[in-house]
Motif scaffolding. Structure first.
Motif, short mmCIF file in Angstrom:
data_model
loop_
_atom_site.label_atom_id
_atom_site.label_comp_id
_atom_site.label_asym_id
_atom_site.label_seq_id
_atom_site.Cartn_x
_atom_site.Cartn_y
_atom_site.Cartn_z
N VAL A 44 0.83 -1.21 0.00
CA VAL A 44 0.00 0.00 0.00
C VAL A 44 0.86 1.26 0.00
O VAL A 44 0.34 2.36 0.16
CB VAL A 44 -0.96 0.03 1.21
CG1 VAL A 44 -1.94 -1.13 1.14
CG2 VAL A 44 -0.19 0.00 2.53
N THR A 45 2.18 1.08 -0.14
CA THR A 45 3.08 2.23 -0.20
C THR A 45 3.36 2.58 -1.65
O THR A 45 3.99 1.79 -2.37
CB THR A 45 4.42 1.93 0.52
OG1 THR A 45 4.15 1.57 1.88
CG2 THR A 45 5.34 3.14 0.48
N PRO A 46 2.90 3.74 -2.13
CA PRO A 46 3.08 4.08 -3.55
C PRO A 46 4.52 4.39 -3.89
O PRO A 46 5.29 4.88 -3.07
CB PRO A 46 2.18 5.31 -3.71
CG PRO A 46 2.13 5.92 -2.36
CD PRO A 46 2.17 4.78 -1.39
N LEU A 47 4.88 4.08 -5.14
CA LEU A 47 6.19 4.46 -5.63
C LEU A 47 6.26 5.97 -5.83
O LEU A 47 5.24 6.64 -5.95
CB LEU A 47 6.48 3.75 -6.95
CG LEU A 47 6.54 2.22 -6.93
CD1 LEU A 47 6.74 1.69 -8.34
CD2 LEU A 47 7.67 1.74 -6.03
N ALA A 48 7.48 6.48 -5.88
CA ALA A 48 7.65 7.90 -6.16
C ALA A 48 7.49 8.14 -7.66
O ALA A 48 7.87 7.31 -8.48
CB ALA A 48 9.04 8.35 -5.71
N GLY A 49 6.92 9.27 -8.02
CA GLY A 49 6.76 9.61 -9.43
C GLY A 49 5.31 9.67 -9.85
O GLY A 49 4.42 9.19 -9.13
N PRO A 50 5.06 10.22 -11.01
CA PRO A 50 3.67 10.41 -11.49
C PRO A 50 3.10 9.16 -12.14
O PRO A 50 2.77 9.15 -13.32
CB PRO A 50 3.84 11.55 -12.49
CG PRO A 50 5.21 11.33 -13.06
CD PRO A 50 6.05 10.80 -11.93
N TYR A 51 3.00 8.08 -11.36
CA TYR A 51 2.45 6.85 -11.91
C TYR A 51 0.93 6.91 -11.90
O TYR A 51 0.31 7.28 -10.91
CB TYR A 51 2.93 5.64 -11.09
CG TYR A 51 4.42 5.45 -11.11
CD1 TYR A 51 5.05 4.97 -12.25
CD2 TYR A 51 5.19 5.78 -10.01
CE1 TYR A 51 6.42 4.80 -12.28
CE2 TYR A 51 6.56 5.61 -10.01
CZ TYR A 51 7.17 5.13 -11.15
OH TYR A 51 8.52 4.97 -11.17
N VAL A 52 0.32 6.51 -13.00
CA VAL A 52 -1.14 6.47 -13.10
C VAL A 52 -1.53 5.13 -13.72
O VAL A 52 -1.20 4.86 -14.88
CB VAL A 52 -1.68 7.63 -13.97
CG1 VAL A 52 -3.19 7.57 -14.04
CG2 VAL A 52 -1.22 8.97 -13.44
N PRO A 53 -2.24 4.28 -12.98
CA PRO A 53 -2.55 4.45 -11.56
C PRO A 53 -1.28 4.29 -10.72
O PRO A 53 -0.30 3.75 -11.21
CB PRO A 53 -3.54 3.31 -11.29
CG PRO A 53 -3.12 2.24 -12.24
CD PRO A 53 -2.69 2.98 -13.50
N PRO A 54 -1.29 4.76 -9.46
CA PRO A 54 -0.08 4.66 -8.64
C PRO A 54 0.31 3.21 -8.40
O PRO A 54 -0.52 2.38 -8.03
CB PRO A 54 -0.48 5.36 -7.33
CG PRO A 54 -1.97 5.32 -7.31
CD PRO A 54 -2.40 5.40 -8.74
N LEU A 55 1.58 2.90 -8.63
CA LEU A 55 2.10 1.56 -8.38
C LEU A 55 2.64 1.50 -6.96
O LEU A 55 2.98 2.52 -6.36
CB LEU A 55 3.20 1.24 -9.39
CG LEU A 55 2.78 1.30 -10.87
CD1 LEU A 55 3.99 1.03 -11.76
CD2 LEU A 55 1.68 0.30 -11.14
N THR A 56 2.74 0.30 -6.44
CA THR A 56 3.22 0.12 -5.07
C THR A 56 4.52 -0.67 -5.08
O THR A 56 4.95 -1.21 -6.11
CB THR A 56 2.18 -0.59 -4.20
OG1 THR A 56 1.87 -1.87 -4.80
CG2 THR A 56 0.89 0.23 -4.12
N LEU A 57 5.15 -0.75 -3.92
CA LEU A 57 6.41 -1.46 -3.79
C LEU A 57 6.23 -2.94 -4.11
O LEU A 57 5.19 -3.53 -3.82
CB LEU A 57 6.96 -1.30 -2.37
CG LEU A 57 7.33 0.13 -1.98
CD1 LEU A 57 7.67 0.19 -0.49
CD2 LEU A 57 8.50 0.64 -2.80
N ARG A 58 7.26 -3.54 -4.67
CA ARG A 58 7.20 -4.94 -5.09
C ARG A 58 7.51 -5.87 -3.91
O ARG A 58 8.58 -5.76 -3.31
CB ARG A 58 8.20 -5.20 -6.22
CG ARG A 58 7.94 -4.40 -7.48
CD ARG A 58 9.11 -4.53 -8.44
NE ARG A 58 10.35 -4.03 -7.85
CZ ARG A 58 11.50 -3.93 -8.52
NH1 ARG A 58 11.55 -4.29 -9.79
NH2 ARG A 58 12.59 -3.47 -7.92
#
Length: 270
Positions: A44-58
């Motif tokens: 549930v922790t989003p990656l940094a950057g303008p991801y759409v939709p927001p991606l989370t840590l692997r």
């Protein structure tokens, strides 16, 4: 001098002719639970950057990060133990590399684990600042629960005392503290309670958005607060003072606090 709380049990678990410490089994369960918690928070922790939709840590990064944490913790922990017992190792330097002699110290094992994970994280090009943000609560849980588990082996008993909550261990053990039958401060419980207090405090700060940047500074705050609590609890330990009222481990923890504070300021002004 009698302890109000006396433990008398076999600290070993038997499977045929093989015996395993109950503490070892419980500690393995604690570490497993901490890793599961880390994976869930990472999801549930989003990656940094303008991801759409927001991606989370692997979640697949966790086993690789652990590969860095383990040697980092071992090297840091060994360095801590050597510094605490420096007089002995100056007389016998070869013993530093003897894995069968001595132990590990927690004061530098925690920073060592973090540094090891950070190095591996850079190598696999993962967002280590986001993972640092996600790992603070699992780390504090592991440290707090791990100290509670020490009760199963009389590990970390403090100085003798006649307080009503003093603890003593009866029977043959084997116990991890010397003279475990002597009523003493349950220092391991003190540290566990303080660590869980830090966990709750950090969780509240995260909840109110105090670390919205997710730059890893919350992990440094958690480590600094934990180190301060350990320094306070260390006043009940059996360790001898080496500088004024401070023991060697307290001095090491002081350096950890100063280091974390400096890194926090650097992140906040970056």
């Amino acid at each position: 001098m009698l302890a109000t709380i006396a433990f008398e049990f076999d600290p070993l678990f038997y499977v045929g002719d093989i015996s395993v410490r109950l503490q070892t089994i419980a500690l393995a369960a604690v570490l497993f639970a901490a890793l599961i918690l880390l994976v869930r928070i990472g999801r549930v922790t989003p990656l940094a950057g303008p991801y759409v939709p927001p991606l989370t840590l692997r979640a697949a990064d966790v086993p690789i990060l652990v590969l860095g944490m383990v040697p980092g913790a071992v090297l840091g922990g060994r360095l801590d133990y050597v510094l605490v017992h420096l007089d002995y190792y100056l007389d016998d330097p070869a013993s530093i590399l003897d894995a069968t002699q001595g132990s590990l110290g927690l004061g530098l094992a925690v920073p060592g684990a973090i540094l090891g994970a950070a190095i591996i994280g850079r190598l696999i090009d993962t967002q280590i600042d986001r993972w640092s943000h996600a790992s603070v609560l699992p780390m504090l849980f592991a440290l707090g629960a791990g100290k509670f588990v020490g009760i199963l082996a009389a590990e970390g008993q403090g100085r003798p005392t006649d307080l009503s909550w003093a603890t003593a261990y009866l029977g043959d053990g084997p116990w991890s503290s010397l003279a475990a039958s002597l009523p003493s401060h349950p220092a391991q419980v003190y540290e566990a309670l303080f660590t869980f207090w830090v966990l709750v405090l950090v969780a509240i700060m995260l909840r109110v958005g105090a670390f919205a940047r997710r730059d890893g500074s919350v992990l440094l705050v958690g480590v600094a607060l934990w180190a301060i609590g350990r320094m306070i609890v260390a006043t009940t330990w059996r360790d001898a003072a080496v500088l004024a009222p401070f023991g060697a481990e307290q001095l090491i923890l002081g350096v950890v606090v100063v280091g974390c504070s400096g890194m926090i300021l650097r992140l906040r002004t970056r």
